[in-house]
Design a protein around this motif. Structure first.
Motif, PDB file in Angstrom:
ATOM      1  N   CYS A  34      -0.448   1.998  -2.979  1.00  0.00           N
ATOM      2  CA  CYS A  34       0.349   3.156  -3.815  1.00  0.00           C
ATOM      3  C   CYS A  34      -0.109   3.850  -5.006  1.00  0.00           C
ATOM      4  N   ILE A  36       0.501   6.114  -8.026  1.00  0.00           N
ATOM      5  CA  ILE A  36       1.682   6.591  -8.489  1.00  0.00           C
ATOM      6  C   ILE A  36       1.432   7.218  -9.986  1.00  0.00           C
ATOM      7  N   GLU A 166       1.710  12.513  -0.968  1.00  0.00           N
ATOM      8  CA  GLU A 166       3.140  12.891  -1.110  1.00  0.00           C
ATOM      9  C   GLU A 166       3.949  13.371   0.169  1.00  0.00           C
ATOM     10  N   VAL A 195      -1.409   5.818  -0.487  1.00  0.00           N
ATOM     11  CA  VAL A 195      -0.223   6.618  -0.282  1.00  0.00           C
ATOM     12  C   VAL A 195       0.108   6.914  -1.739  1.00  0.00           C
ATOM     13  N   THR A 197       2.611   8.653  -3.841  1.00  0.00           N
ATOM     14  CA  THR A 197       4.092   8.856  -3.569  1.00  0.00           C
ATOM     15  C   THR A 197       4.813   8.685  -4.751  1.00  0.00           C
ATOM     16  N   ALA A 203       6.872   1.865  -2.995  1.00  0.00           N
ATOM     17  CA  ALA A 203       5.896   1.063  -3.592  1.00  0.00           C
ATOM     18  C   ALA A 203       6.096  -0.228  -3.957  1.00  0.00           C
ATOM     19  N   ALA A 207       3.741  -1.900  -0.726  1.00  0.00           N
ATOM     20  CA  ALA A 207       2.441  -2.048  -1.404  1.00  0.00           C
ATOM     21  C   ALA A 207       1.805  -3.212  -1.626  1.00  0.00           C
ATOM     22  N   VAL A 210      -0.377  -1.420  -6.542  1.00  0.00           N
ATOM     23  CA  VAL A 210      -0.063  -0.112  -7.170  1.00  0.00           C
ATOM     24  C   VAL A 210      -1.038   0.446  -8.035  1.00  0.00           C
TER      25      VAL A 210
END
Ligand code: ADP
Ligand code: ADP
Length: 231
Positions: A34, A36, A166, A195, A197, A203, A207, A210
């Motif tokens: 993930c 982020i 997203e 991903v 997101t 997450a 995940a 991260v």
């Protein structure tokens, strides 16, 4: 084990703006990552560099041993077929039924015959919980249903890796869960996924790793537990 994706010193500049400053990361088979970070950090640009929708200004993106930044267009297109992508906007073809949307690329690009494509498409619709919507048109589906069709359509090419940008950001809140559930199922079946997101629950729970991006760098790459529980 050779990584599925290896990103080495990738930079991306738009005009005078350094959006990606120097990124080196790897994605291994079966990993769910993930990505982020705050808006404008460069997450979407980075994801698009993984399949060369955005061409890095410098550095390399190695997919299954092939440096995508050095490929000619024909080979690049072939390798791209192995990377499924799902966007915030579902981008389904409005004049085609759900089934036709899913069958299109396998038939046109891979030359899969109609009967086989239909069988695969129906199985994928079942997988995303939409077995009864094969003949529906996108306009008659909710946003969550359309996004699940978009996921099925990407899976129809039998990708080695799935890239999500997203995927739930454009959805009404009550539809976010059904899409995340499909993604979680995919993850537990072993799909390799990156991903982007803002869904921190996803997450944390789904995940394997991260990546926290800010200001054009991946500032931290950690397990969800290290990232969220021991910041
Ligand atoms: P995030 O996905 O983290 O919100 P983006 O990758 O979308 O970040 O954008 C990072 C920065 O790059 C933003 O300042 C954005 O305006 C800029 N950017 C993205 N795509 C382009 C482009 N095609 N041309 C110019 N600037 C762009
Ligand atoms: P998202 O938030 O979904 O990533 P954006 O609004 O950031 O969408 O970007 C939508 C499209 O516009 C992308 O193709 C992106 O590369 C492009 N884009 C974003 N920022 C700029 C910019 N400053 N100049 C030109 N194109 C941009």
């Amino acid at each position: 084990q050779v990584p599925v994706l290896a990103v080495e010193h990738v930079k991306k500049t738009f005009g005078k703006t350094d959006v990606l400053k120097d990124i080196t990361e790897t994605v291994h088979n079966g990993e769910v990552i993930c990505l982020i970070g705050p808006s404008g950090a460069g997450k979407s640009t980075f994801l698009r560099c993984l399949n060369m929708l955005d061409e890095p200004t410098a550095g390399s993106v190695v997919f299954e041993g092939n440096d995508l930044t050095k490929m000619d267009d024909k080979h690049l297109d072939q390798l791209r077929e192995e990377m499924g992508m799902v966007f915030q906007s579902f981008n389904l073809f409005p004049h085609m039924s759900v089934l036709e949307n899913i069958k299109l690329a396998p038939m046109k690009v891979k030359g899969v015959d109609d009967a086989t494509a239909t069988k695969t498409a129906n199985a994928l619709l079942d997988q995303v919980g939409l077995a009864d919507k094969a003949d529906a048109f996108p306009a008659n589906l909710s946003g969550g249903q359309q996004q699940r069709v978009a996921i099925a359509r990407a899976l129809a090419m039998n990708p080695k890796v799935m890239l999500f940008d997203e995927p739930t950001s454009a959805l009404d809140p009550e539809m976010v869960g059904e899409v995340l559930k499909v993604m979680q199922d995919l993850a537990s079946e072993g799909m390799t996924m990156v991903v982007v997101t803002h869904e921190m629950g996803f997450a944390r729970n789904v995940a394997d790793k991260v990546w926290f991006m800010a200001d054009g760098y991946i500032q931290e790459s950690a397990t969800p537990s290290a990232f969220f529980d021991h910041p």
